[in-house]
Motif scaffolding. Structure first.
Motif, PDB file in Angstrom:
ATOM      1  N   VAL A  38      -7.213   5.030  -0.512  1.00 22.47           N
ATOM      2  CA  VAL A  38      -6.375   4.355   0.488  1.00 22.47           C
ATOM      3  C   VAL A  38      -7.239   3.479   1.395  1.00 22.47           C
TER       4      VAL A  38
ATOM      5  N   ARG B 140      -8.460   0.332  -0.527  1.00 23.63           N
ATOM      6  CA  ARG B 140      -7.389  -0.649  -0.732  1.00 23.63           C
ATOM      7  C   ARG B 140      -6.985  -1.309   0.586  1.00 23.63           C
ATOM      8  N   LYS B 141      -6.945  -0.526   1.647  1.00 25.58           N
ATOM      9  CA  LYS B 141      -6.601  -1.076   2.959  1.00 25.58           C
ATOM     10  C   LYS B 141      -7.660  -2.096   3.382  1.00 25.58           C
TER      11      LYS B 141
ATOM     12  N   GLU C 238      -7.110  -5.316   1.389  1.00 25.32           N
ATOM     13  CA  GLU C 238      -5.966  -6.075   1.897  1.00 25.32           C
ATOM     14  C   GLU C 238      -6.300  -6.721   3.247  1.00 25.32           C
TER      15      GLU C 238
ATOM     16  N   LEU D  74       0.828  -1.205   0.000  1.00 24.83           N
ATOM     17  CA  LEU D  74       0.000   0.000   0.000  1.00 24.83           C
ATOM     18  C   LEU D  74       0.866   1.260   0.000  1.00 24.83           C
TER      19      LEU D  74
END
Length: 169
Positions: A113, A116-117, A120, A51
């Motif tokens: 962000v 995507r976090k 993940e 990331l």
């Protein structure tokens, strides 16, 4: 009659005692600290690095744009008294427009962000849950709890889960 009733009561007590002793077999309980898994596993560290690499360029661009905007605002403050009203108003509108653009980009960046976090984290949690299920089945646990308020180190299997996740490729 009284003796028959006594025999039934004794038989019921014996049956209950036998049932309790069968249930008194040790219950195997485990506890997993999800926070530690999301922080300490190699997969979590790799996801964090991924990331960081993915978003560092955009973050730097935003910081650069922020610095330029701040410098322009300071220049306007310094030069403002010497400028005519029309020129000062034009520059103020430009600064306001640049600030809006920066805020929009910053908001989009933060949303990207966060998304995507979340992706993940979801992938890591799924892998961790598979490992926890394997441990549950292989070691014949009766119950594994995640994120308890208090748990004895005796039942904490977090290290075991972290080690199993780190062993995966």
């Amino acid at each position: 009659m009284k003796s028959k009733l006594s025999q039934i009561v004794v038989a019921a007590c014996l049956a209950a005692t036998a049932s309790l002793s069968a249930q008194a077999q040790e219950v195997k309980i485990g506890y997993v600290n999800s926070e530690r898994i999301l922080r300490e596993t190699n997969l979590a560290k790799a996801a964090e690095a991924k990331l960081q690499a993915e978003f560092s360029r955009r973050e730097k661009a935003l910081l650069d744009q922020e610095g330029k905007l701040r410098a322009s605002a300071e220049k306007l403050d310094k030069d403002g008294p010497a400028l005519g009203d029309v020129e000062r108003n034009r520059r103020q509108r430009e600064l306001i427009e640049q600030d809006r653009d920066l805020q929009r980009k910053r908001r989009e960046f933060n949303e990207d962000v966060a998304q995507r976090k979340s992706e993940e984290t979801t992938a890591l949690v799924e892998k961790a849950n598979k490992v926890i299920k394997q441990i549950f089945e292989q070691e014949k646990y009766d119950l594994i709890v995640q994120d308890a308020i208090h748990a004895s180190p005796r039942v904490d299997i977090t290290k075991k889960v972290i080690d199993a996740l780190n062993a995966q490729k």
